[in-house]
Design a protein around this motif. Structure first.
Motif, PDB file in Angstrom:
ATOM      1  N   ASN A  46       0.845  -1.191   0.000  1.00 43.31           N
ATOM      2  CA  ASN A  46       0.000   0.000   0.000  1.00 43.31           C
ATOM      3  C   ASN A  46       0.882   1.243   0.000  1.00 43.31           C
ATOM      4  OD1 ASN A  46      -2.455   1.543   0.241  1.00 43.31           O
ATOM      5  ND2 ASN A  46      -3.341  -0.146   1.419  1.00 43.31           N
ATOM      6  N   TRP A  47       0.233   2.383   0.092  1.00 47.88           N
ATOM      7  CA  TRP A  47       0.934   3.670   0.098  1.00 47.88           C
ATOM      8  C   TRP A  47       1.953   3.752   1.232  1.00 47.88           C
ATOM      9  CZ3 TRP A  47       1.868   8.273  -2.141  1.00 47.88           C
ATOM     10  CH2 TRP A  47       2.229   9.347  -1.332  1.00 47.88           C
ATOM     11  N   PHE A  48       3.105   4.355   0.968  1.00 50.93           N
ATOM     12  CA  PHE A  48       4.056   4.727   2.016  1.00 50.93           C
ATOM     13  C   PHE A  48       4.533   6.137   1.705  1.00 50.93           C
ATOM     14  CE2 PHE A  48       6.321   2.355  -1.266  1.00 50.93           C
ATOM     15  CZ  PHE A  48       7.409   3.160  -1.566  1.00 50.93           C
ATOM     16  N   ASP A  49       4.856   6.915   2.743  1.00 51.24           N
ATOM     17  CA  ASP A  49       5.184   8.318   2.514  1.00 51.24           C
ATOM     18  C   ASP A  49       6.682   8.580   2.633  1.00 51.24           C
ATOM     19  OD1 ASP A  49       5.801   8.419   5.212  1.00 51.24           O
ATOM     20  OD2 ASP A  49       3.985   9.513   5.780  1.00 51.24           O
ATOM     21  N   HIS A  50       7.051   9.862   2.565  1.00 49.90           N
ATOM     22  CA  HIS A  50       8.456  10.261   2.528  1.00 49.90           C
ATOM     23  C   HIS A  50       9.198   9.963   3.824  1.00 49.90           C
ATOM     24  CE1 HIS A  50       6.559  13.656   4.603  1.00 49.90           C
ATOM     25  NE2 HIS A  50       7.741  13.875   5.131  1.00 49.90           N
ATOM     26  N   LYS A  51       8.465   9.691   4.916  1.00 50.11           N
ATOM     27  CA  LYS A  51       9.127   9.422   6.189  1.00 50.11           C
ATOM     28  C   LYS A  51       9.915   8.112   6.165  1.00 50.11           C
ATOM     29  CE  LYS A  51       5.644  12.001   8.786  1.00 50.11           C
ATOM     30  NZ  LYS A  51       4.545  11.923   9.775  1.00 50.11           N
ATOM     31  N   TRP A  52       9.626   7.261   5.176  1.00 56.52           N
ATOM     32  CA  TRP A  52      10.385   6.015   5.050  1.00 56.52           C
ATOM     33  C   TRP A  52      11.773   6.250   4.455  1.00 56.52           C
ATOM     34  CZ3 TRP A  52       9.326   1.299   6.971  1.00 56.52           C
ATOM     35  CH2 TRP A  52       8.027   1.070   7.439  1.00 56.52           C
ATOM     36  N   LEU A  53      11.974   7.389   3.807  1.00 54.41           N
ATOM     37  CA  LEU A  53      13.268   7.660   3.182  1.00 54.41           C
ATOM     38  C   LEU A  53      14.356   7.763   4.248  1.00 54.41           C
ATOM     39  CD1 LEU A  53      14.748   8.329   0.503  1.00 54.41           C
ATOM     40  CD2 LEU A  53      14.360  10.744   1.031  1.00 54.41           C
ATOM     41  N   ARG A  54      15.367   6.923   4.140  1.00 53.74           N
ATOM     42  CA  ARG A  54      16.504   6.848   5.067  1.00 53.74           C
ATOM     43  C   ARG A  54      16.114   6.386   6.472  1.00 53.74           C
ATOM     44  NH1 ARG A  54      21.288   8.856   3.236  1.00 53.74           N
ATOM     45  NH2 ARG A  54      21.236  10.066   1.289  1.00 53.74           N
ATOM     46  N   ASN A 147      -1.853  -1.137  -4.587  1.00 59.40           N
ATOM     47  CA  ASN A 147      -3.231  -0.683  -4.374  1.00 59.40           C
ATOM     48  C   ASN A 147      -3.486   0.701  -4.964  1.00 59.40           C
ATOM     49  OD1 ASN A 147      -5.787  -1.434  -3.408  1.00 59.40           O
ATOM     50  ND2 ASN A 147      -5.533  -0.230  -1.539  1.00 59.40           N
ATOM     51  N   THR A 148      -2.776   1.035  -6.018  1.00 58.26           N
ATOM     52  CA  THR A 148      -2.896   2.369  -6.609  1.00 58.26           C
ATOM     53  C   THR A 148      -4.197   2.552  -7.383  1.00 58.26           C
ATOM     54  OG1 THR A 148      -1.498   1.518  -8.402  1.00 58.26           O
ATOM     55  CG2 THR A 148      -0.444   2.890  -6.732  1.00 58.26           C
ATOM     56  N   LEU A 149      -4.806   1.460  -7.797  1.00 62.68           N
ATOM     57  CA  LEU A 149      -6.065   1.567  -8.523  1.00 62.68           C
ATOM     58  C   LEU A 149      -7.140   2.178  -7.631  1.00 62.68           C
ATOM     59  CD1 LEU A 149      -7.081   0.865 -11.370  1.00 62.68           C
ATOM     60  CD2 LEU A 149      -7.902  -1.312 -10.456  1.00 62.68           C
ATOM     61  N   ALA A 150      -7.211   1.739  -6.378  1.00 61.18           N
ATOM     62  CA  ALA A 150      -8.203   2.262  -5.437  1.00 61.18           C
ATOM     63  C   ALA A 150      -7.746   3.563  -4.783  1.00 61.18           C
ATOM     64  CB  ALA A 150      -8.505   1.218  -4.364  1.00 61.18           C
ATOM     65  N   ASN A 151      -6.453   3.661  -4.477  1.00 57.64           N
ATOM     66  CA  ASN A 151      -5.951   4.822  -3.739  1.00 57.64           C
ATOM     67  C   ASN A 151      -5.889   6.095  -4.575  1.00 57.64           C
ATOM     68  OD1 ASN A 151      -5.618   3.345  -1.406  1.00 57.64           O
ATOM     69  ND2 ASN A 151      -3.435   2.952  -1.731  1.00 57.64           N
ATOM     70  N   GLY A 152      -5.585   5.954  -5.855  1.00 61.15           N
ATOM     71  CA  GLY A 152      -5.396   7.139  -6.681  1.00 61.15           C
ATOM     72  C   GLY A 152      -4.127   7.899  -6.340  1.00 61.15           C
ATOM     73  N   LYS A 153      -3.226   7.270  -5.624  1.00 60.46           N
ATOM     74  CA  LYS A 153      -1.925   7.858  -5.324  1.00 60.46           C
ATOM     75  C   LYS A 153      -0.901   6.740  -5.223  1.00 60.46           C
ATOM     76  CE  LYS A 153      -2.634   8.038  -0.284  1.00 60.46           C
ATOM     77  NZ  LYS A 153      -2.613   8.933   0.912  1.00 60.46           N
ATOM     78  N   GLY A 154       0.347   7.074  -5.519  1.00 62.27           N
ATOM     79  CA  GLY A 154       1.399   6.070  -5.502  1.00 62.27           C
ATOM     80  C   GLY A 154       2.711   6.677  -5.059  1.00 62.27           C
ATOM     81  N   SER A 155       3.612   5.830  -4.600  1.00 60.98           N
ATOM     82  CA  SER A 155       4.915   6.296  -4.142  1.00 60.98           C
ATOM     83  C   SER A 155       6.013   5.390  -4.676  1.00 60.98           C
ATOM     84  CB  SER A 155       4.967   6.358  -2.610  1.00 60.98           C
ATOM     85  OG  SER A 155       4.413   5.198  -2.024  1.00 60.98           O
ATOM     86  N   VAL A 156       7.163   6.009  -4.912  1.00 60.61           N
ATOM     87  CA  VAL A 156       8.351   5.305  -5.396  1.00 60.61           C
ATOM     88  C   VAL A 156       9.536   5.770  -4.559  1.00 60.61           C
ATOM     89  CG1 VAL A 156       9.938   4.971  -7.330  1.00 60.61           C
ATOM     90  CG2 VAL A 156       7.477   5.126  -7.755  1.00 60.61           C
ATOM     91  N   MET A 157      10.350   4.827  -4.127  1.00 62.24           N
ATOM     92  CA  MET A 157      11.562   5.166  -3.379  1.00 62.24           C
ATOM     93  C   MET A 157      12.731   4.401  -3.988  1.00 62.24           C
ATOM     94  SD  MET A 157      12.111   5.234   0.759  1.00 62.24           S
ATOM     95  CE  MET A 157      11.964   3.454   1.018  1.00 62.24           C
ATOM     96  N   VAL A 158      13.848   5.090  -4.157  1.00 65.33           N
ATOM     97  CA  VAL A 158      15.018   4.498  -4.801  1.00 65.33           C
ATOM     98  C   VAL A 158      16.244   4.664  -3.914  1.00 65.33           C
ATOM     99  CG1 VAL A 158      16.599   4.639  -6.764  1.00 65.33           C
ATOM    100  CG2 VAL A 158      14.132   4.886  -7.132  1.00 65.33           C
ATOM    101  N   ALA A 168      19.696   8.240  -2.472  1.00 62.51           N
ATOM    102  CA  ALA A 168      18.415   7.884  -1.858  1.00 62.51           C
ATOM    103  C   ALA A 168      17.409   8.986  -2.153  1.00 62.51           C
ATOM    104  CB  ALA A 168      18.571   7.699  -0.350  1.00 62.51           C
ATOM    105  N   TRP A 169      16.264   8.613  -2.731  1.00 66.96           N
ATOM    106  CA  TRP A 169      15.246   9.621  -2.992  1.00 66.96           C
ATOM    107  C   TRP A 169      13.853   9.005  -2.989  1.00 66.96           C
ATOM    108  CZ3 TRP A 169      12.437   8.829  -7.489  1.00 66.96           C
ATOM    109  CH2 TRP A 169      13.058   8.131  -8.536  1.00 66.96           C
ATOM    110  N   PHE A 170      12.867   9.887  -2.866  1.00 70.05           N
ATOM    111  CA  PHE A 170      11.462   9.489  -2.779  1.00 70.05           C
ATOM    112  C   PHE A 170      10.643  10.382  -3.702  1.00 70.05           C
ATOM    113  CE2 PHE A 170       7.269  10.495  -1.133  1.00 70.05           C
ATOM    114  CZ  PHE A 170       6.709   9.255  -0.889  1.00 70.05           C
ATOM    115  N   ALA A 171       9.596   9.810  -4.297  1.00 67.23           N
ATOM    116  CA  ALA A 171       8.684  10.591  -5.133  1.00 67.23           C
ATOM    117  C   ALA A 171       7.255  10.117  -4.903  1.00 67.23           C
ATOM    118  CB  ALA A 171       9.051  10.461  -6.607  1.00 67.23           C
ATOM    119  N   ALA A 172       6.335  11.069  -4.846  1.00 62.06           N
ATOM    120  CA  ALA A 172       4.914  10.768  -4.687  1.00 62.06           C
ATOM    121  C   ALA A 172       4.165  11.215  -5.935  1.00 62.06           C
ATOM    122  CB  ALA A 172       4.354  11.472  -3.454  1.00 62.06           C
ATOM    123  N   PHE A 173       3.155  10.438  -6.310  1.00 64.25           N
ATOM    124  CA  PHE A 173       2.358  10.726  -7.497  1.00 64.25           C
ATOM    125  C   PHE A 173       0.877  10.652  -7.132  1.00 64.25           C
ATOM    126  CE2 PHE A 173       6.360   8.919  -8.787  1.00 64.25           C
ATOM    127  CZ  PHE A 173       6.747   9.646  -9.901  1.00 64.25           C
TER     128      PHE A 173
END
Length: 206
Positions: A46-54, A147-158, A168-173
């Motif tokens: 599911n969704w995860f936010d920028h607080k997971w970065l590092r 779960n982006t189909l239902a949430n309408g938002k997604g996150s990517v972390m590299v 290390a970076w994070f992006a939200a869509f």
């Protein structure tokens, strides 16, 4: 490389247009200068936010003693510029971990013997004992939300490591008349938008 178009396939609860964005990120990573020897694609439920970065985990440390009593405090640990730990996602949140290995100018899926995320639940502080540099000397790791189909938002972390160089970076869509980049952390927004445009993929079939 045509292979990259099928690197990440959409599951039943994934929005195919968001998966196309994840493929664009992966394609950009392996086609840039200093491409890694290994590429890990990790699907989070599911969704995860920028607080997971590092974020490395939490633990307790002793900070005071009064008589025979020792007082402890709960501490949040995060990776610095010279060290990165894997984000301590609970095992039941990790849906899939796929490994691709570079051979020449191409990548192919490889058997996984040791995974970044263990299958069994462990105390968060045990995560502090494993760094990216110890796991691999040349690898990129992409975590993307499900779960982006239902949430309408997604996150990517590299996370990327090449020898002693770390990234290390994070992006939200968000999905608003199409998927749009809504926030970044650790990467220049214009740089990421250019990467997505240069390596754009159409939505893939599930």
């Amino acid at each position: 490389m045509d292979f990259m178009a099928h690197l990440v396939n959409s599951a039943e609860t994934d929005d195919r247009n968001f998966i196309a964005i994840v493929n664009s990120v992966a394609h950009g990573i392996v086609n840039r200068s200093g491409a890694p020897n290994e590429l890990w694609i990790i699907h989070i439920d599911n969704w995860f936010d920028h607080k997971w970065l590092r974020f490395s985990g939490t633990g307790r440390v002793d900070f005071a003693a009064v008589g025979d009593r020792i007082f402890t405090a709960r501490v949040v640990f995060s990776g610095g510029k010279r060290k990165l730990n894997f984000p301590p996602f609970s095992p039941n949140r990790v849906l899939e971990q796929k490994l691709f290995v570079r051979t020449g100018d191409d990548y192919s899926e490889a058997p996984v013997h040791v995974r970044p995320h263990a299958a069994e639940k462990r105390p968060s502080e045990t995560n502090l004992h494993v760094t990216l540099q110890e796991f691999s000397r040349s690898a990129s790791f992409i975590w993307y939300s499900g779960n982006t189909l239902a949430n309408g938002k997604g996150s990517v972390m590299v996370y990327s490591v090449v020898e002693d160089l770390l990234e290390a970076w994070f992006a939200a869509f968000t999905r608003q008349q199409g998927w749009r980049l809504s926030a970044t952390k650790g990467i220049n927004r214009e740089h990421l938008e250019a990467l997505l445009q240069t390596h754009a993929f159409n939505a893939c079939e599930p």
